[in-house]
Design an enzyme around this catalytic site. Structure first.
Site, short mmCIF file in Angstrom:
data_model
loop_
_atom_site.label_atom_id
_atom_site.label_comp_id
_atom_site.label_asym_id
_atom_site.label_seq_id
_atom_site.Cartn_x
_atom_site.Cartn_y
_atom_site.Cartn_z
N HIS A 22 1.10 -5.21 -6.60
CA HIS A 22 2.23 -4.30 -6.42
C HIS A 22 2.52 -3.95 -4.97
O HIS A 22 3.37 -3.09 -4.72
CB HIS A 22 1.98 -2.99 -7.18
CG HIS A 22 2.19 -3.09 -8.65
ND1 HIS A 22 3.42 -2.96 -9.25
CD2 HIS A 22 1.31 -3.33 -9.66
CE1 HIS A 22 3.29 -3.09 -10.56
NE2 HIS A 22 2.02 -3.32 -10.84
N LYS A 41 11.42 9.45 -4.80
CA LYS A 41 10.32 8.48 -4.92
C LYS A 41 9.09 9.06 -4.23
O LYS A 41 9.15 10.12 -3.62
CB LYS A 41 10.72 7.15 -4.28
CG LYS A 41 11.17 7.25 -2.83
CD LYS A 41 11.62 5.92 -2.27
CE LYS A 41 12.97 5.53 -2.81
NZ LYS A 41 12.96 4.22 -3.44
N ARG A 42 7.99 8.37 -4.34
CA ARG A 42 6.78 8.79 -3.65
C ARG A 42 7.03 8.88 -2.14
O ARG A 42 7.77 8.08 -1.59
CB ARG A 42 5.67 7.77 -3.94
CG ARG A 42 4.31 8.10 -3.37
CD ARG A 42 3.27 7.17 -3.99
NE ARG A 42 3.64 5.77 -3.89
CZ ARG A 42 3.30 4.97 -2.87
NH1 ARG A 42 2.60 5.45 -1.85
NH2 ARG A 42 3.66 3.71 -2.87
N LYS A 88 8.78 4.06 3.08
CA LYS A 88 9.98 4.32 2.29
C LYS A 88 11.06 5.01 3.12
O LYS A 88 12.20 5.13 2.70
CB LYS A 88 9.62 5.15 1.05
CG LYS A 88 8.72 4.38 0.07
CD LYS A 88 8.34 5.21 -1.12
CE LYS A 88 7.36 4.48 -2.05
NZ LYS A 88 7.97 3.36 -2.79
N THR A 91 11.48 0.76 -8.84
CA THR A 91 12.13 0.88 -10.15
C THR A 91 13.13 2.03 -10.14
O THR A 91 14.03 2.07 -10.97
CB THR A 91 11.11 1.09 -11.28
OG1 THR A 91 10.27 2.20 -10.97
CG2 THR A 91 10.28 -0.16 -11.49
N LYS A 106 16.88 2.65 -12.07
CA LYS A 106 17.26 3.84 -12.85
C LYS A 106 18.54 4.44 -12.31
O LYS A 106 19.43 4.85 -13.08
CB LYS A 106 16.12 4.86 -12.82
CG LYS A 106 14.85 4.39 -13.50
CD LYS A 106 13.65 5.23 -13.09
CE LYS A 106 12.36 4.52 -13.46
NZ LYS A 106 11.18 5.09 -12.78
#
Length: 793
Positions: free
Chosen positions: A348, A536-537, A542, A643, A647
């Site tokens: 991942h 998100k995390r 990110k 993901t 969504k």
């Protein structure tokens, strides 16, 4: 089924109260009890069918299963939601109120755990036999509270109400052994190993039953840790009360919290114990179940697939070898043959810190027998490479499972599993051509791709009933079972009435989120503004920081008199790992930026920013349908898939993002005209990194330089953010500054398009229509057919 009478009976039998006197909690537990009983009956029937059909089964091993709330999901999948709602209304109760009472199950943190949950849902919905395995975390990840901008972690006592879904199975408990030493003896049967002076921990199983809009029910089995040597009466009698329960506390710490901070030795040791604890218990359970059916392990690979979700369950490999050799008498070669045909692995990440490594000394002391097996796997692997691949001899130290004093878990997985997959097309290419290139040469064909997916029945049908109703009215309800039928919605992209309905639905969902923000954050936001969401995390790669810098740039422009932009609301949701200092500092910075822009009466009618605390599945179900811009802005080459992007997309948000992870495939689906792309490509990132100097970017960009100066002078809420300034100007490891101008241009383009609301709604419709391929049903079918070779029940 007469749900009204069932509720009355359940309240009487469980609580000895009538429905008129029942509390909300009693009503909630009664409804959960009825729903769980239905699931238990269906599970018993499913288990019987598995046995009768001698079904091959997948066991999905993951440290996380972020299943969220269960009541709504189960009632929806069982087809009983409307009946239950009607029965409760007749009894003077409200199903929506009961939904809101349920805590999110504290079994996961981010995308890894949500993906695992989606896959269990889809496996069940597609009638594939499957069991998930994980840990029964008593407090989950943590409950996030923001105090003066700082993330503060509190225990998340989810089991108080969420525990109602757990079915205890103490009859199937397993013992797990740690510490001690291994004694090796040669006999007529060869080398015999004995594990001595070990510490015992009891793994007690609890089952969560998984529905999936189908006839079968699968299960998620989670293990709670219990001490077997829990109470020292002698110490207690001497008055040493704390010491008398020390063993109990140490053992049960294993299942207290998901991802204990590992920035210290004690945390690392606990994480390793957690991983072996659930792996050992799970594999013992799998082997016992298989032996009860077939009385042999010769056919294990024909009937069982053990899937390792990221490296956390990598100890499945040596533990299966240990069970086969030490408990069932297999030779090394025979055990290895079974093992390597039974185990598959999903990678991942390409982030080096996420590719787990364990110090050899620590690993050996906690898991002496497992270490001896890993050591032998490594010896044989290195000998094979040296003999069969002379061109790789110089690379052995890098691809070895044990090297430089560390046990490398990703290397163990790739060397041992029969299949290794990435989770997006771009990510899998990076694995083949970069991260695992040597393995790809040594094991041609082993590396493959299965792009991630989401359960659209949850993230569209349940989370966005208004949009679901519109889809059913226009294209029928076939998309509920077959997500690819969403593409039929494309035929309405020029239908003004449908576009108007789409806009109204989005506005209603935005009002719902605005109400949540007002109630929980004390901030009033304009539902008519652009809702630009990054949820998100929290991690540096990110690049939540990139969006925060752009907010300051907009703020500067508005202060200078700019009037041509649409009202804009930036919304963040994220948790930072408890030991991740920089991630916590970024949260503090975002909160200070929000305080700055929200508190300025000159600009706050046009610009707002909100950090919503305690991001979780149930909150995401409110945020995703309300989003108009979906922030997917990681540095290219760093996000494996994502993901959240899927969504947001299926709910009509338009992606603003880099060509990273599954954004690449989203772009392929919707085309240039229905996405806002920016930033360097992966190859450009790799090339520029060789000479990258953030100071050079600042010298050539006066606007960016002004923002950094504003931050350094305390302009952001009067607080000191030297750590952020130095991070960006001295190293900027994820090239936030390098991509800033491109990101700004993409934001300006999005703002311009938003002025043409008809065009925006067309783009939104195209994203919804093209999202079907990102259903986890499609992902699971790929796994089932290409990797696991499963048949449906």
């Amino acid at each position: 089924m007469d749900f009204k009478q069932a509720i009355i009976d359940e309240l009487t039998e469980r609580f000895a109260v009538s429905y008129n006197d029942a509390t909300d909690r009693q009503m909630y537990e009664a409804v959960v009890g009825i729903t769980r009983a239905i699931l238990q009956k269906k599970r018993a029937k499913s288990a019987q069918l598995e046995k009768e059909q001698h079904a091959k089964k997948v066991y999905y091993m993951s440290m996380e299963f972020l299943i969220g709330r269960s009541l709504k999901n189960n009632l929806y999948n069982l087809g009983y939601e409307n009946d239950m709602k009607k029965a409760l209304a007749e009894l003077g109760s409200d199903l929506e109120k009961l939904y809101d009472m349920e805590p999110d199950a504290g079994l996961g943190n981010g995308g890894l755990g949500r993906l695992a949950a989606c896959y269990l849902d889809s496996l069940t919905g597609l009638d594939y036999p499957a069991t998930g395995f994980s840990i029964r975390y008593e407090f989950g990840i943590f409950k996030q509270v923001i105090m003066d901008g700082w993330q503060v972690e509190y225990p998340d006592n989810w089991l108080e109400l969420g525990g109602a879904w757990l079915v205890p199975r103490p009859d199937e408990s397993e013992e797990v052994y740690f510490d001690g030493y291994v004694e090796e003896n040669w006999s007529e049967k060869g080398l015999q190993t004995v594990h001595k002076d070990y510490t015992r921990v009891l793994a007690v199983p609890y089952d969560i039953l998984i529905s999936g809009d189908a006839d079968i029910v699968n299960k998620l089995r989670i293990w709670g840790a219990k001490s077997l040597d829990n109470f020292n009466m002698s110490l207690f009698s001497r008055g040493e009360y704390l010491k008398s329960v020390e063993n109990e506390a140490q053992s049960e710490a294993i299942s207290k919290v998901l991802y204990p901070a590992d920035d210290h030795e004690t945390g690392k040791r606990l994480r390793l114990r957690q991983q072996y604890f659930f792996v050992s218990a799970s594999l013992k359970n799998i082997i016992k179940e298989h032996m009860s059916l077939y009385d042999t392990l010769e056919n294990l690979a024909d009937k069982v697939i053990i899937h390792i979700n990221d490296t956390h369950p990598a100890l499945c490999i040596p533990e299966l070898m240990r069970i086969l050799m030490d408990e069932h008498g297999y030779t090394w070669d025979d055990a290895w043959n079974i093992c390597t045909k039974t185990l598959a692995y999903t990678n991942h990440t390409v982030m080096s810190e996420a590719l787990e490594q364990w110090n050899v000394t620590m690993f050996k002391s906690i898991l002496p027998r497992i270490y001896s097996i890993v050591k032998e796997i490594n010896r044989r692997f290195c000998e094979m490479v040296y003999a069969d691949h002379p061109d790789k001899r110089s690379r052995i130290d890098d691809i070895a499972i044990i090297s430089r004093g560390m046990v490398k878990m990703a290397n163990l997985c790739v060397a041992s599993c029969f299949c290794v997959n990435g989770v997006s097309a771009l990510h899998s290419e990076i694995l083949k051509n970069d991260l695992f290139r040597d393995y790809n040469d040594i094991f041609p064909g082993k590396l493959t791709n299965v792009t991630n997916g989401i359960v659209h029945r949850r993230w569209l049908c349940q989370a966005n009933p208004l949009l679901t109703r519109l889809l059913c009215e226009t294209i029928g309800d076939g998309f509920v079972k077959n997500s690819m039928e969403l593409e039929k919605f494309l035929s309405y992209k020029d239908d003004s009435s449908v576009l108007a309905r789409l806009a109204q639905i989005k506005l209603e969902n935005k009002h719902r989120l605005a109400d949540y923000i007002a109630k929980n954050c004390g901030v009033s936001v304009n539902a008519e503004s652009i809702f630009d969401i990054q949820a998100k995390r929290l991690h540096e790669y990110k690049r939540q920081l990139l969006c925060a810098l752009y907010i300051l740039d907009l703020y500067k422009d508005l202060k200078n008199g700019r009037t041509d932009i649409n009202p804009h609301t930036f919304i963040f949701g994220a948790k930072a790992s408890s030991g991740y200092v920089m991630a916590k500092e970024i949260i503090r910075f975002i909160c200070a930026v929000a305080d700055t822009v929200n508190g300025d009466t000159k600009t706050n009618s046009c610009l707002k920013a909100v950090f919503i605390p305690d991001y979780r599945v149930s909150l995401a179900e409110i945020m995703m349908p309300a989003a108009e811009l979906s922030e997917q802005i990681s540095l290219a080459g760093k996000e494996a898939s994502g993901t959240g992007n899927m969504k947001f997309m299926i709910n009509g948000a338009i992606t603003i993002g880099t060509l990273d992870g599954a954004n690449v495939e989203i772009h392929q689906q919707v085309g240039d005209e229905n996405i806002f792309l920016f930033g360097m490509h992966t190859d450009e990132v790799n090339e520029r990194r060789k000479t990258y100097r953030p100071s050079q970017v600042l010298d050539s960009n006066p606007d960016l330089k002004e923002i950094i100066s504003f931050v350094s002078k305390g302009g952001v809420s009067g607080k000191n953010f030297d750590s952020i300034v130095h991070y960006l100007t001295d190293s900027d490891p994820y090239m936030t500054l390098a991509d800033f101008d491109s990101y700004k241009s993409a934001q300006q383009k999005a703002d311009s398009v938003y002025k043409d609301i008809n065009k925006w709604n067309k783009m939104s419709l195209v994203n919804i229509a093209k999202a079907g391929i990102f259903s986890s049903d499609r992902s699971v079918e790929e796994y089932a057919k290409r990797i696991w070779h499963l048949k449906k029940i």
